[in-house]
Design a protein around this motif. Structure first.
Motif, short mmCIF file in Angstrom:
data_model
loop_
_atom_site.label_atom_id
_atom_site.label_comp_id
_atom_site.label_asym_id
_atom_site.label_seq_id
_atom_site.Cartn_x
_atom_site.Cartn_y
_atom_site.Cartn_z
N LEU A 51 0.85 -1.19 0.00
CA LEU A 51 0.00 0.00 0.00
C LEU A 51 0.88 1.23 0.00
O LEU A 51 1.95 1.24 0.63
CB LEU A 51 -0.88 -0.01 1.26
N GLU A 52 0.48 2.25 -0.71
CA GLU A 52 1.15 3.54 -0.67
C GLU A 52 0.11 4.56 -0.22
O GLU A 52 -0.81 4.90 -0.97
CB GLU A 52 1.72 3.90 -2.04
N TYR A 53 0.23 5.04 1.02
CA TYR A 53 -0.77 5.93 1.63
C TYR A 53 -0.18 7.33 1.78
O TYR A 53 0.84 7.52 2.44
CB TYR A 53 -1.20 5.40 2.99
N ALA A 54 -0.82 8.32 1.17
CA ALA A 54 -0.37 9.71 1.23
C ALA A 54 -1.08 10.43 2.39
O ALA A 54 -2.29 10.36 2.51
CB ALA A 54 -0.67 10.42 -0.07
N PHE A 55 -0.30 11.10 3.21
CA PHE A 55 -0.88 11.84 4.34
C PHE A 55 -1.59 13.11 3.88
O PHE A 55 -2.61 13.49 4.43
CB PHE A 55 0.20 12.20 5.36
N ASP A 56 -1.04 13.78 2.87
CA ASP A 56 -1.61 15.04 2.39
C ASP A 56 -1.65 15.02 0.86
O ASP A 56 -0.81 15.62 0.21
CB ASP A 56 -0.77 16.21 2.90
N PRO A 57 -2.64 14.32 0.27
CA PRO A 57 -2.70 14.25 -1.20
C PRO A 57 -3.10 15.60 -1.79
O PRO A 57 -3.67 16.46 -1.10
CB PRO A 57 -3.78 13.20 -1.44
N PRO A 58 -2.82 15.81 -3.07
CA PRO A 58 -3.25 17.05 -3.74
C PRO A 58 -4.77 17.20 -3.68
O PRO A 58 -5.50 16.21 -3.58
CB PRO A 58 -2.79 16.87 -5.18
N ALA A 59 -5.25 18.42 -3.76
CA ALA A 59 -6.69 18.69 -3.68
C ALA A 59 -7.46 17.98 -4.79
O ALA A 59 -8.62 17.60 -4.61
CB ALA A 59 -6.95 20.19 -3.73
N SER A 60 -6.82 17.78 -5.94
CA SER A 60 -7.50 17.14 -7.07
C SER A 60 -7.56 15.61 -6.93
O SER A 60 -8.22 14.95 -7.70
CB SER A 60 -6.80 17.50 -8.38
N GLN A 61 -6.86 15.06 -5.92
CA GLN A 61 -6.84 13.61 -5.74
C GLN A 61 -7.99 13.19 -4.84
O GLN A 61 -8.17 13.72 -3.74
CB GLN A 61 -5.49 13.19 -5.14
N ALA A 62 -8.76 12.20 -5.27
CA ALA A 62 -9.98 11.79 -4.57
C ALA A 62 -9.73 10.90 -3.36
O ALA A 62 -10.64 10.67 -2.59
CB ALA A 62 -10.91 11.07 -5.55
N THR A 63 -8.52 10.40 -3.19
CA THR A 63 -8.24 9.45 -2.12
C THR A 63 -6.84 9.65 -1.55
O THR A 63 -5.99 10.25 -2.19
CB THR A 63 -8.39 8.00 -2.63
N HIS A 64 -6.61 9.14 -0.35
CA HIS A 64 -5.28 9.17 0.25
C HIS A 64 -4.39 8.04 -0.27
O HIS A 64 -3.19 8.06 -0.09
CB HIS A 64 -5.37 9.06 1.78
N VAL A 65 -4.99 7.04 -0.90
CA VAL A 65 -4.24 5.90 -1.42
C VAL A 65 -3.66 6.25 -2.79
O VAL A 65 -4.39 6.56 -3.71
CB VAL A 65 -5.13 4.65 -1.51
N ASN A 66 -2.32 6.19 -2.89
CA ASN A 66 -1.66 6.44 -4.18
C ASN A 66 -1.57 5.16 -4.99
O ASN A 66 -1.62 5.18 -6.22
CB ASN A 66 -0.25 6.97 -3.98
N LYS A 67 -1.39 4.04 -4.29
CA LYS A 67 -1.17 2.77 -4.96
C LYS A 67 -1.53 1.65 -4.01
O LYS A 67 -1.29 1.74 -2.81
CB LYS A 67 0.31 2.68 -5.33
#
Length: 127
Positions: A51-67
């Motif tokens: 799992l790749e979990y982003a703590f602060d994703p970009p505003a245009s990203q719908a989820t915290h999960v990158n991969k």
């Protein structure tokens, strides 16, 4: 030009011996059975996941999960030189829908997960 992102990327891999693929037992008297210096053919089941979990994703990203990726598999281990794996991976990764100011209505940039489930069968032959 993009800002650096902070994420965590945990992974796990587990497998279990399900049983023997031959008439020979895998264990005798609580110890691994070795026939002619080799372990009998066996069936192994397992799971690999990451799992790749982003703590602060970009505003245009719908989820915290990158991969995300998980593969359930069954290994048929005949000898040290011959094995087959049947796997069912589930994968997801971020894809980007580009903004389009010329479209009516306007299309904004959006990032979301794209999922795939490609089943595979592979073999390993050691020469």
């Amino acid at each position: 030009a993009d800002d650096f992102g902070v994420y965590v990327a945990p992974s796990i891999s587990v497998s279990f011996v399900l049983g023997s693929l031959s008439a020979d037992a895998l264990y005798k008297e609580g110890k691994l059975n070795v026939v002619d210096g080799k372990v009998p053919p066996r069936l192994v089941a397992g799971l690999n996941a990451d799992l790749e979990y982003a703590f602060d994703p970009p505003a245009s990203q719908a989820t915290h999960v990158n991969k995300f990726g998980a593969t359930a598999f069954v290994d048929f281990l005949f000898t040290k030189e011959l094995a087959f794996r049947l796997g069912i991976p589930v994968k997801a990764q971020i894809v980007t829908r580009e903004a389009d100011d010329k479209a009516v209505p306007k299309v904004t940039e959006k990032k979301g997960l794209q999922w795939s489930v490609p089943v595979f069968l592979t073999s390993a032959i050691k020469m």
